[in-house]
Design a protein around this motif. Structure first.
Motif, PDB file in Angstrom:
ATOM      1  N   PRO A 135       0.807  -1.231   0.000  1.00  0.00           N
ATOM      2  CA  PRO A 135       0.000   0.000   0.000  1.00  0.00           C
ATOM      3  C   PRO A 135       0.835   1.274   0.000  1.00  0.00           C
ATOM      4  CG  PRO A 135      -0.847  -1.578   1.602  1.00  0.00           C
ATOM      5  CD  PRO A 135       0.465  -2.117   1.130  1.00  0.00           C
ATOM      6  N   ALA A 136       2.076   1.204   0.487  1.00  0.00           N
ATOM      7  CA  ALA A 136       2.918   2.395   0.561  1.00  0.00           C
ATOM      8  C   ALA A 136       3.724   2.619  -0.709  1.00  0.00           C
ATOM      9  CB  ALA A 136       3.870   2.285   1.754  1.00  0.00           C
ATOM     10  N   SER A 137       3.594   1.747  -1.707  1.00  0.00           N
ATOM     11  CA  SER A 137       4.392   1.848  -2.932  1.00  0.00           C
ATOM     12  C   SER A 137       3.743   2.769  -3.952  1.00  0.00           C
ATOM     13  CB  SER A 137       4.586   0.469  -3.558  1.00  0.00           C
ATOM     14  OG  SER A 137       5.361  -0.360  -2.734  1.00  0.00           O
ATOM     15  N   SER A 138       4.598   3.408  -4.747  1.00  0.00           N
ATOM     16  CA  SER A 138       4.148   4.246  -5.858  1.00  0.00           C
ATOM     17  C   SER A 138       4.450   3.609  -7.204  1.00  0.00           C
ATOM     18  CB  SER A 138       4.831   5.620  -5.796  1.00  0.00           C
ATOM     19  OG  SER A 138       4.479   6.302  -4.612  1.00  0.00           O
ATOM     20  N   SER A 139       5.217   2.521  -7.184  1.00  0.00           N
ATOM     21  CA  SER A 139       5.563   1.816  -8.417  1.00  0.00           C
ATOM     22  C   SER A 139       6.144   0.459  -8.057  1.00  0.00           C
ATOM     23  CB  SER A 139       6.580   2.616  -9.243  1.00  0.00           C
ATOM     24  OG  SER A 139       7.810   2.738  -8.533  1.00  0.00           O
ATOM     25  N   ALA A 140       6.229  -0.406  -9.053  1.00  0.00           N
ATOM     26  CA  ALA A 140       6.842  -1.716  -8.863  1.00  0.00           C
ATOM     27  C   ALA A 140       7.229  -2.253 -10.236  1.00  0.00           C
ATOM     28  CB  ALA A 140       5.906  -2.688  -8.151  1.00  0.00           C
ATOM     29  N   ALA A 141       8.311  -3.019 -10.273  1.00  0.00           N
ATOM     30  CA  ALA A 141       8.795  -3.582 -11.540  1.00  0.00           C
ATOM     31  C   ALA A 141       7.961  -4.765 -11.995  1.00  0.00           C
ATOM     32  CB  ALA A 141      10.256  -3.997 -11.396  1.00  0.00           C
ATOM     33  N   SER A 142       7.162  -5.306 -11.100  1.00  0.00           N
ATOM     34  CA  SER A 142       6.297  -6.436 -11.449  1.00  0.00           C
ATOM     35  C   SER A 142       5.080  -6.417 -10.533  1.00  0.00           C
ATOM     36  CB  SER A 142       7.062  -7.760 -11.298  1.00  0.00           C
ATOM     37  OG  SER A 142       7.431  -7.969  -9.938  1.00  0.00           O
ATOM     38  N   GLY A 143       4.154  -7.299 -10.812  1.00  0.00           N
ATOM     39  CA  GLY A 143       2.984  -7.409  -9.955  1.00  0.00           C
ATOM     40  C   GLY A 143       1.678  -7.103 -10.657  1.00  0.00           C
ATOM     41  N   ALA A 144       1.708  -6.221 -11.662  1.00  0.00           N
ATOM     42  CA  ALA A 144       0.466  -5.852 -12.342  1.00  0.00           C
ATOM     43  C   ALA A 144      -0.102  -7.004 -13.158  1.00  0.00           C
ATOM     44  CB  ALA A 144       0.690  -4.636 -13.240  1.00  0.00           C
ATOM     45  N   THR A 218      -6.085  11.657  -7.257  1.00  0.00           N
ATOM     46  CA  THR A 218      -6.452  11.145  -8.574  1.00  0.00           C
ATOM     47  C   THR A 218      -5.186  11.227  -9.405  1.00  0.00           C
ATOM     48  OG1 THR A 218      -8.731  11.913  -8.408  1.00  0.00           O
ATOM     49  CG2 THR A 218      -7.883  11.477 -10.612  1.00  0.00           C
ATOM     50  N   THR A 219      -4.761  10.117 -10.000  1.00  0.00           N
ATOM     51  CA  THR A 219      -3.479  10.118 -10.677  1.00  0.00           C
ATOM     52  C   THR A 219      -3.480   9.154 -11.853  1.00  0.00           C
ATOM     53  OG1 THR A 219      -1.073   9.995 -10.315  1.00  0.00           O
ATOM     54  CG2 THR A 219      -2.422   8.278  -9.296  1.00  0.00           C
ATOM     55  N   LEU A 220      -2.461   9.273 -12.672  1.00  0.00           N
ATOM     56  CA  LEU A 220      -2.310   8.415 -13.837  1.00  0.00           C
ATOM     57  C   LEU A 220      -1.579   7.135 -13.432  1.00  0.00           C
ATOM     58  CD1 LEU A 220      -2.996   8.682 -16.880  1.00  0.00           C
ATOM     59  CD2 LEU A 220      -0.617   9.370 -17.232  1.00  0.00           C
ATOM     60  N   LEU A 221      -2.158   6.007 -13.760  1.00  0.00           N
ATOM     61  CA  LEU A 221      -1.534   4.700 -13.555  1.00  0.00           C
ATOM     62  C   LEU A 221      -1.063   4.185 -14.907  1.00  0.00           C
ATOM     63  CD1 LEU A 221      -0.940   1.933 -12.090  1.00  0.00           C
ATOM     64  CD2 LEU A 221      -3.340   1.353 -12.604  1.00  0.00           C
ATOM     65  N   THR A 222       0.214   3.828 -15.001  1.00  0.00           N
ATOM     66  CA  THR A 222       0.768   3.254 -16.230  1.00  0.00           C
ATOM     67  C   THR A 222       1.150   1.809 -15.967  1.00  0.00           C
ATOM     68  OG1 THR A 222       1.625   5.401 -16.948  1.00  0.00           O
ATOM     69  CG2 THR A 222       2.537   3.429 -18.010  1.00  0.00           C
ATOM     70  N   VAL A 223       0.608   0.913 -16.771  1.00  0.00           N
ATOM     71  CA  VAL A 223       0.903  -0.524 -16.676  1.00  0.00           C
ATOM     72  C   VAL A 223       1.736  -0.913 -17.892  1.00  0.00           C
ATOM     73  CG1 VAL A 223      -0.082  -2.842 -16.585  1.00  0.00           C
ATOM     74  CG2 VAL A 223      -1.237  -0.956 -15.415  1.00  0.00           C
ATOM     75  N   SER A 224       2.880  -1.525 -17.649  1.00  0.00           N
ATOM     76  CA  SER A 224       3.820  -1.826 -18.729  1.00  0.00           C
ATOM     77  C   SER A 224       3.452  -3.104 -19.467  1.00  0.00           C
ATOM     78  CB  SER A 224       5.239  -1.949 -18.163  1.00  0.00           C
ATOM     79  OG  SER A 224       5.330  -3.093 -17.324  1.00  0.00           O
ATOM     80  N   LEU A 225       4.062  -3.279 -20.619  1.00  0.00           N
ATOM     81  CA  LEU A 225       3.943  -4.531 -21.364  1.00  0.00           C
ATOM     82  C   LEU A 225       4.637  -5.650 -20.597  1.00  0.00           C
ATOM     83  CD1 LEU A 225       4.768  -3.155 -24.915  1.00  0.00           C
ATOM     84  CD2 LEU A 225       2.570  -4.119 -24.205  1.00  0.00           C
ATOM     85  N   PRO A 226       4.211  -6.886 -20.756  1.00  0.00           N
ATOM     86  CA  PRO A 226       4.872  -8.001 -20.059  1.00  0.00           C
ATOM     87  C   PRO A 226       6.315  -8.179 -20.537  1.00  0.00           C
ATOM     88  CG  PRO A 226       2.725  -8.665 -20.937  1.00  0.00           C
ATOM     89  CD  PRO A 226       3.039  -7.334 -21.525  1.00  0.00           C
ATOM     90  N   ARG A 229       9.331 -12.820 -18.809  1.00  0.00           N
ATOM     91  CA  ARG A 229       8.821 -13.711 -17.759  1.00  0.00           C
ATOM     92  C   ARG A 229       7.330 -13.497 -17.494  1.00  0.00           C
ATOM     93  NH1 ARG A 229      13.567 -11.646 -15.953  1.00  0.00           N
ATOM     94  NH2 ARG A 229      12.481 -10.162 -14.583  1.00  0.00           N
ATOM     95  N   GLY A 230       6.716 -12.621 -18.295  1.00  0.00           N
ATOM     96  CA  GLY A 230       5.298 -12.351 -18.136  1.00  0.00           C
ATOM     97  C   GLY A 230       4.980 -11.337 -17.061  1.00  0.00           C
ATOM     98  N   GLU A 231       6.001 -10.696 -16.494  1.00  0.00           N
ATOM     99  CA  GLU A 231       5.791  -9.728 -15.417  1.00  0.00           C
ATOM    100  C   GLU A 231       5.459  -8.351 -15.993  1.00  0.00           C
ATOM    101  OE1 GLU A 231       9.034 -11.686 -12.299  1.00  0.00           O
ATOM    102  OE2 GLU A 231       9.608 -10.036 -13.626  1.00  0.00           O
ATOM    103  N   GLN A 232       4.546  -7.666 -15.334  1.00  0.00           N
ATOM    104  CA  GLN A 232       4.152  -6.326 -15.741  1.00  0.00           C
ATOM    105  C   GLN A 232       4.401  -5.343 -14.604  1.00  0.00           C
ATOM    106  OE1 GLN A 232       0.117  -7.921 -17.421  1.00  0.00           O
ATOM    107  NE2 GLN A 232       0.398  -5.854 -18.248  1.00  0.00           N
ATOM    108  N   GLY A 233       5.129  -4.292 -14.916  1.00  0.00           N
ATOM    109  CA  GLY A 233       5.356  -3.248 -13.931  1.00  0.00           C
ATOM    110  C   GLY A 233       4.226  -2.237 -13.924  1.00  0.00           C
ATOM    111  N   TRP A 234       4.207  -1.408 -12.888  1.00  0.00           N
ATOM    112  CA  TRP A 234       3.210  -0.349 -12.793  1.00  0.00           C
ATOM    113  C   TRP A 234       3.809   0.840 -12.063  1.00  0.00           C
ATOM    114  CZ3 TRP A 234       1.846   1.303  -7.899  1.00  0.00           C
ATOM    115  CH2 TRP A 234       2.151   0.430  -6.836  1.00  0.00           C
TER     116      TRP A 234
END
Length: 304
Positions: A135-144, A218-226, A229-234
């Motif tokens: 909950p405290a994160s603003s981004s992550a390299a995977s998980g989406a 209210t903010t922009l969420l960007t979800v990356s391409l896999p 390994r099939g992982e998607q960042g956000w």
């Protein structure tokens, strides 16, 4: 102090679930009075309802169903079938009235949204992301890749746990619900009022989403391409905004799988007294199931 006791949205909600249509209509009037008297801040901070849903008081607005082979029977908002024309008239009035309440509440709820959208985006009827992460994160390299989305509000299309308990056939594999979705006893979702919902769509499509939790951010969420390994960042577009900031706390959802060694489980194994769930709290356990709580984010705009 009973003299100073005020009606809260939760009190109104619980009363409406147990009321015949004519009384539910009267309680709708009380709901409107609750909005106008308590104001936006106190009404929404109470966190007892989900403002962006089609019917804000959706526990009463949504049809409960009783499963009787070979067809599903609509039993309306009461514990008995609504066979009289008078009750049907009140139910139609209630649905129209609650839709109007939804409009009023949406105006209150979305009062802090940006006046213009980011370039290349367009507004959409509210969609709902089921998200996992710190909950405290603003981004992550995977998980989406583990995130899903409901493009239609699943709440009003859901079925209350009590209906599964009264009609065990509803918990069978491939049982079709009144809204058309199919129940899966190996993978089912429950929301904060004790309704079993259809699954969200997985995975979340890469791209941009304008998201909010209905509070300050209210903010922009960007979800990356896999990746390979099939992982998607956000990541969020505004510095300092966290996953918690855009989580709508009153909306709770959890995913349930049978424990290892269990073939099938049913929502009928849940305890109806555990609902509704307090905003921000964990969803209740269901006997024989593993549980995963998800944060709920409102989507109000997407890429063109």
């Amino acid at each position: 102090d009973n003299k100073n006791r005020k009606f809260s949205p939760l009190m109104i909600m619980n009363a409406k679930q147990r009321s015949p249509p004519w009384l539910a209509f009267a309680l709708n009037l009380l709901s409107l009075a609750s909005i106008t008297s308590s104001g936006k801040s106190s009404f929404l901070s109470a966190g007892f309802i989900c403002p962006a849903r089609t019917h804000p008081f959706h526990a009463a607005a949504t049809k409960n169903v009783s499963y009787q082979s070979p067809k599903l029977i609509d039993v309306g908002t009461t514990s008995t079938r609504l066979n009289s024309s008078r009750n049907n008239i009140f139910r139609r009035i209630n649905n129209t009235f609650e839709s109007s309440l939804a409009t009023i509440q949406s105006v209150l709820f979305f009062g802090k949204l940006p006046s213009s959208l980011p370039p290349g985006m367009h507004s959409v009827p509210t969609q709902f992301i089921a998200a996992l992460g710190d909950p405290a994160s603003s981004s992550a390299a995977s998980g989406a890749e583990q995130w899903g989305i409901w493009r239609i509000d699943p709440g009003p299309r859901g079925v209350f746990i009590k209906n599964f308990q009264a009609n065990p056939s509803m918990g069978s594999k491939n049982a079709r619900m009144p809204s058309g979705w199919v129940f899966d006893p190996n993978d089912f979702w429950i929301e904060e009022y004790g309704r079993v919902m259809e699954k969200p769509d997985f995975p979340l499509t890469p791209g941009r989403y304008l998201v909010t939790g209905g509070r300050e951010a209210t903010t922009l969420l960007t979800v990356s391409l896999p990746n390979d390994r099939g992982e998607q960042g956000w990541k969020f577009g505004e510095a300092g905004v966290t996953l918690y900031d855009v989580t709508h706390l009153p909306c709770r959802s959890a995913r349930y799988h049978p424990n290892r060694g269990e073939k099938f489980r049913s929502p009928a194994d849940a305890n109806v007294s555990d609902f509704p769930v307090t905003p921000g709290s964990e969803m209740p356990a269901v006997e024989g199931c593993d549980k995963q709580d998800y944060a709920v984010l409102f989507v109000i705009a997407v890429d063109d």
